[in-house]
Enzyme design. Structure first.
Site, mmCIF file in Angstrom:
data_model
loop_
_atom_site.group_PDB
_atom_site.id
_atom_site.type_symbol
_atom_site.label_atom_id
_atom_site.label_comp_id
_atom_site.label_asym_id
_atom_site.label_seq_id
_atom_site.Cartn_x
_atom_site.Cartn_y
_atom_site.Cartn_z
ATOM 1 N N CYS A 2 -5.122 55.904 111.540
ATOM 2 C CA CYS A 2 -5.806 56.642 112.903
ATOM 3 C C CYS A 2 -5.973 56.170 114.580
ATOM 4 O O CYS A 2 -5.530 54.513 113.738
ATOM 5 C CB CYS A 2 -8.319 56.196 112.103
ATOM 6 S SG CYS A 2 -7.835 56.778 110.750
ATOM 7 N N ARG A 27 -0.745 57.495 114.471
ATOM 8 C CA ARG A 27 -1.271 56.521 113.677
ATOM 9 C C ARG A 27 -1.624 57.611 112.301
ATOM 10 O O ARG A 27 -2.440 56.463 111.645
ATOM 11 C CB ARG A 27 -1.906 55.660 114.293
ATOM 12 C CG ARG A 27 -1.183 54.810 115.674
ATOM 13 C CD ARG A 27 -2.505 54.490 116.063
ATOM 14 N NE ARG A 27 -3.196 53.256 115.530
ATOM 15 C CZ ARG A 27 -2.929 51.980 115.268
ATOM 16 N NH1 ARG A 27 -1.702 51.613 115.750
ATOM 17 N NH2 ARG A 27 -4.041 51.067 114.866
ATOM 18 N N TRP A 74 -5.864 60.019 109.612
ATOM 19 C CA TRP A 74 -5.214 58.827 109.045
ATOM 20 C C TRP A 74 -6.842 58.917 107.287
ATOM 21 O O TRP A 74 -6.907 58.038 107.363
ATOM 22 C CB TRP A 74 -4.476 58.711 108.899
ATOM 23 C CG TRP A 74 -3.721 57.958 107.275
ATOM 24 C CD1 TRP A 74 -2.162 58.701 107.257
ATOM 25 C CD2 TRP A 74 -4.355 57.481 106.273
ATOM 26 N NE1 TRP A 74 -1.529 58.290 106.451
ATOM 27 C CE2 TRP A 74 -2.034 57.564 105.764
ATOM 28 C CE3 TRP A 74 -4.556 56.235 106.016
ATOM 29 C CZ2 TRP A 74 -2.562 57.015 104.354
ATOM 30 C CZ3 TRP A 74 -4.796 56.039 104.715
ATOM 31 C CH2 TRP A 74 -4.023 56.218 103.869
ATOM 32 N N ASN A 100 -12.025 53.460 112.918
ATOM 33 C CA ASN A 100 -10.580 53.187 111.801
ATOM 34 C C ASN A 100 -10.997 52.343 111.638
ATOM 35 O O ASN A 100 -11.172 50.746 111.932
ATOM 36 C CB ASN A 100 -9.268 53.097 113.184
ATOM 37 C CG ASN A 100 -8.298 52.416 113.256
ATOM 38 O OD1 ASN A 100 -7.844 52.855 111.774
ATOM 39 N ND2 ASN A 100 -7.343 51.992 113.795
ATOM 40 N N GLY A 101 -10.258 52.352 110.326
ATOM 41 C CA GLY A 101 -10.598 51.534 109.737
ATOM 42 C C GLY A 101 -11.488 51.621 107.718
ATOM 43 O O GLY A 101 -11.534 52.684 107.878
ATOM 44 N N GLU A 448 16.886 50.570 102.119
ATOM 45 C CA GLU A 448 15.878 50.782 103.040
ATOM 46 C C GLU A 448 16.406 52.146 103.925
ATOM 47 O O GLU A 448 16.207 53.213 104.082
ATOM 48 C CB GLU A 448 16.444 49.894 104.315
ATOM 49 C CG GLU A 448 15.696 50.848 105.743
ATOM 50 C CD GLU A 448 14.329 50.351 106.057
ATOM 51 O OE1 GLU A 448 13.948 50.139 105.847
ATOM 52 O OE2 GLU A 448 14.395 50.880 106.774
ATOM 53 N N LYS A 452 13.991 55.420 103.766
ATOM 54 C CA LYS A 452 13.931 56.381 105.203
ATOM 55 C C LYS A 452 14.593 57.530 104.877
ATOM 56 O O LYS A 452 13.622 58.399 104.611
ATOM 57 C CB LYS A 452 15.346 55.887 105.505
ATOM 58 C CG LYS A 452 14.923 55.942 107.427
ATOM 59 C CD LYS A 452 14.785 54.879 107.593
ATOM 60 C CE LYS A 452 13.217 54.035 106.877
ATOM 61 N NZ LYS A 452 12.762 53.172 107.677
ATOM 62 N N GLU A 455 11.316 59.017 102.629
ATOM 63 C CA GLU A 455 10.119 59.603 103.437
ATOM 64 C C GLU A 455 10.267 60.671 104.187
ATOM 65 O O GLU A 455 8.960 61.181 104.684
ATOM 66 C CB GLU A 455 10.382 58.080 104.028
ATOM 67 C CG GLU A 455 9.055 57.570 105.263
ATOM 68 C CD GLU A 455 8.978 56.241 105.812
ATOM 69 O OE1 GLU A 455 10.344 56.001 105.910
ATOM 70 O OE2 GLU A 455 8.111 56.129 106.679
ATOM 71 N N HIS A 471 22.264 50.403 82.849
ATOM 72 C CA HIS A 471 21.309 50.080 82.519
ATOM 73 C C HIS A 471 20.287 51.462 82.506
ATOM 74 O O HIS A 471 19.258 50.663 82.203
ATOM 75 C CB HIS A 471 20.795 48.775 83.076
ATOM 76 C CG HIS A 471 22.027 47.273 83.066
ATOM 77 N ND1 HIS A 471 22.302 47.006 81.061
ATOM 78 C CD2 HIS A 471 22.748 47.132 83.784
ATOM 79 C CE1 HIS A 471 23.171 46.198 81.500
ATOM 80 N NE2 HIS A 471 24.044 46.141 82.598
ATOM 81 N N LYS A 568 1.947 55.317 110.976
ATOM 82 C CA LYS A 568 2.904 54.386 111.654
ATOM 83 C C LYS A 568 2.073 53.138 110.826
ATOM 84 O O LYS A 568 2.897 52.267 110.688
ATOM 85 C CB LYS A 568 2.897 54.552 112.756
ATOM 86 C CG LYS A 568 4.014 53.178 113.879
ATOM 87 C CD LYS A 568 5.181 53.676 113.240
ATOM 88 C CE LYS A 568 6.603 53.019 113.899
ATOM 89 N NZ LYS A 568 7.328 52.586 112.855
HETATM 90 O O1 M6R Z 1 4.412 47.681 110.874
HETATM 91 P P1 M6R Z 1 4.802 47.031 109.604
HETATM 92 O O2 M6R Z 1 6.523 46.137 109.838
HETATM 93 O O3 M6R Z 1 4.300 45.762 108.691
HETATM 94 O O4 M6R Z 1 5.041 47.941 108.124
HETATM 95 C C1 M6R Z 1 5.275 48.099 107.467
HETATM 96 C C2 M6R Z 1 5.355 49.662 106.323
HETATM 97 O O5 M6R Z 1 4.076 50.356 106.248
HETATM 98 C C3 M6R Z 1 6.922 50.494 107.418
HETATM 99 O O6 M6R Z 1 7.640 49.688 107.082
HETATM 100 C C4 M6R Z 1 6.934 51.009 106.430
HETATM 101 O O7 M6R Z 1 7.615 51.537 105.176
HETATM 102 C C5 M6R Z 1 7.935 52.379 107.285
HETATM 103 N N1 M6R Z 1 6.884 53.651 107.631
HETATM 104 C C6 M6R Z 1 8.986 52.502 106.501
HETATM 105 O O8 M6R Z 1 10.064 53.509 107.240
#
Ligand code: M6R
Length: 573
Positions: A2, A27, A74, A100-101, A448, A452, A455, A471, A568
């Site tokens: 949010c 956010r 969110w 937010n929270g 990673e 990506k 996601e 395996h 984010k």
């Molecule tokens: O702000 P942070 O680095 O703590 O965030 C951690 C994850 O939420 C963040 O890296 C998330 O996995 C990304 N959206 C990946 O692209």
């Protein structure tokens, strides 16, 4: 999770709020809304959808008034629907609030309010905030009513509220475990979850601290602690240019941020690691914490310090699997510095010394940790972490070894391959699954790359050390299954070649990132790697993986900056 924003001044509040919400949309983007006070008339406009779409349909910028607040959501509590979007009114429709929270004692507070005759129109926990203020305002002035309300709330919150019944024009603010920053202007004041939403108007900010309550008027601000006494908070000035938070001609923030890596890597390498390095030298037992992308950076750090008793943990699981003590050094990696999972893990490790690696100035993580190392990557707007991951790697290399050289040139070389990568992306856009293989130091990069990919493309993908394929996972490889092999010419390549052959024999479509001739021969598509110092291959490997994910996403008609269900900054556990 949010985005929240507030404005008070002489300009048209609805325009400033709408622009700011566009910056905060990363956010959360389930729904959006604003509330603006014009003389004594308090109006809310809100609906589900993205900021552009909703603000145009509901003509946000036609609302008059010089004080208001806004929110982009969110969903955590209640489904995505208009009623659950923020801001929310109290019963009298004179008080509005955005939050937010997560309010943990929501049921009790709501039951109390229901018994006092309050009526709710949403399923959210947040709606009770204006009602609580309304209830307390029956026998207190507004500031006291706001403080009493905040004190009753357990959980996490960034709150902005205002009342049309207020004797003066004021915005009421509170923060705990969710970021909220005051922006200081000339004859106008701002607040937002993030500096980038206010950068167009000011470069001077006051980050609120845990438990702070504040009021904004046109001409200034006051910060109070929970006992109602006024406290002083540090003002900071940033030299960020507003352009950093703009797309700058690129079709998406993610693409811009991938390209920006060649510049920001030098800023990151310039970061001061002296104190942190000294502390690492004093400890034998080190726990590295992170989530998502930041966890993958943590895995690399663990690889780079093989002489230490070092282990990387997924932060959300940390309390269940680790026993940190005063002999343990914690290194917490978080781009936002606000991720709830990492903050709870840090609070769990209460007796340990702590280093934070973050991109966000004055974020919560910097207050919990003893030493902070900044990434200096500039704001990252795309939900998928790209430039901040490369920055994390650069800082980690500098911390664990010597300052690496030539990174900018390596990144630039890989970005030059974008057209080839785009052509390969076209071959993958119709796939249902993808597998990323690597060995050794390259495995976290495969993790990673896979994160990506899934996601932002919504294609199922997994990453494995190549040896694991046989395996179990090999049963999933059939004709045309994409296998993305990270095969630089290093100590891992011979064994990985064997795994590539195993996958190929089952019909796998081999896409290799390599500078090894034998791997090239086995591959259907090759993204060529430069011959570089072997420990620097992670920097060359990650860029094409980011570009591949980006182009597959776009080809599938997805907005890579705003993948579904994600946000984010993940400020809930
Ligand atoms: O702000 P942070 O680095 O703590 O965030 C951690 C994850 O939420 C963040 O890296 C998330 O996995 C990304 N959206 C990946 O692209």
């Amino acid at each position: 999770m949010c985005g929240i924003i507030g404005y008070i001044g002489s300009n048209v509040a609805s325009q400033i709020l709408t622009e700011g919400l566009k910056r905060l949309e990363y956010r959360g983007y389930d729904s959006v809304g604003i509330a603006v006070l014009d003389n004594s008339s308090l109006e809310i406009r809100k609906d589900i959808g993205m900021v552009d779409e909703v603000s145009t349909a509901l003509q946000f910028t036609n609302v008059n008034g010089h004080i208001g607040l806004g929110h982009t959501r969110w969903a955590t509590h209640g489904s995505v629907c208009r009623e659950n979007s923020h801001p929310h009114f109290d019963s009298s429709k004179k008080i509005v609030a955005a939050h937010n929270g997560v309010i943990e004692n929501f049921s009790k507070l709501r039951d109390d309010l229901l018994s006092k005759g309050h009526k709710f129109v949403s399923d959210t926990d947040s709606e009770l905030i204006p009602h609580l203020i309304e209830e307390h305002a029956k026998d207190s002035n507004l500031l006291k009513a706001f403080i009493k309300s905040v004190l009753e709330i357990q959980g996490s919150y960034a709150i902005v509220a205002l009342s049309s019944a207020d004797s003066e024009e004021r915005l009421f603010l509170a923060r705990k475990n969710s970021p909220l920053i005051i922006g200081v202007g000339q004859g106008e004041m701002f607040c937002a979850s993030d500096i980038s939403a206010m950068l167009k108007h000011t470069k001077t900010f006051v980050p609120l601290e845990e438990g702070d309550i504040a009021i904004l008027t046109k001409t200034g601000y006051k910060v109070y602690s929970v006992d109602g006494s006024e406290v002083q908070r540090k003002q900071i000035t940033v030299d960020w240019n507003e352009d950093i938070a703009q797309k700058g001609g690129y079709s998406h923030f993610m693409l811009k941020e991938i390209h920006d890596q060649k510049h920001f890597i030098n800023e990151s390498l310039a970061t001061d690691v002296t104190e942190a390095k000294k502390l690492i030298g004093e400890y034998e037992k080190i726990h590295v914490l992170g989530c998502g992308t930041s966890y993958h950076a943590g895995l690399i750090l663990a690889h780079l310090l093989p002489d230490k008793n070092i282990h990387a943990f997924i932060a959300s699981d940390y309390p269940f699997v680790a026993k940190p003590d005063e002999k343990t050094l914690i290194i917490a990696i978080s781009q936002s510095g606000e991720t709830a999972d990492i903050l709870q893990a840090l609070r769990f490790a209460k007796n340990s010394s702590k280093i934070a690696i973050t991109n966000t100035v004055e974020s919560t993580i910097t207050r919990i940790c003893d030493i902070t190392v900044y990434l200096n990557s500039g704001p990252e707007i795309g939900v998928a972490a790209t430039k901040t991951f490369t920055s994390q790697l650069a800082v980690i290399f500098k911390l664990a070894r010597e300052k690496p050289v030539g990174l900018s040139a390596i990144i630039e070389k890989m970005i030059e391959k974008e057209n080839e990568i785009k052509a390969i992306a076209a071959k993958l856009a119709g796939s249902e699954h993808a597998f990323f293989l690597a060995r050794g130091l390259n495995v976290p990069i495969a993790n990673e790359g896979s994160l990506k990919f899934k996601e932002i493309t919504y294609i199922h993908s997994e990453a494995y050390p190549g040896g694991e394929l046989k395996h179990g996972t090999l049963s999933l490889i059939t004709d045309g299954t994409p296998i993305i092999a990270l095969a630089p010419k290093d100590e891992t390549v011979i064994k990985l070649l064997g795994n590539i052959k195993e996958a190929k024999a089952r019909g796998g479509l081999i896409i290799s990132l390599t500078n090894d001739d034998n791997v090239k021969e086995e591959s259907d598509f090759v993204i060529g790697l430069p011959d570089i110092e072997v420990s620097l291959y992670p920097f060359a490997l990650i860029v094409p993986l980011q570009l591949l994910a980006y182009h597959v996403s776009v080809l599938r008609g997805i907005n890579p900056d705003r993948p579904r269900n994600l946000a984010k900054s993940v400020t809930v556990e």
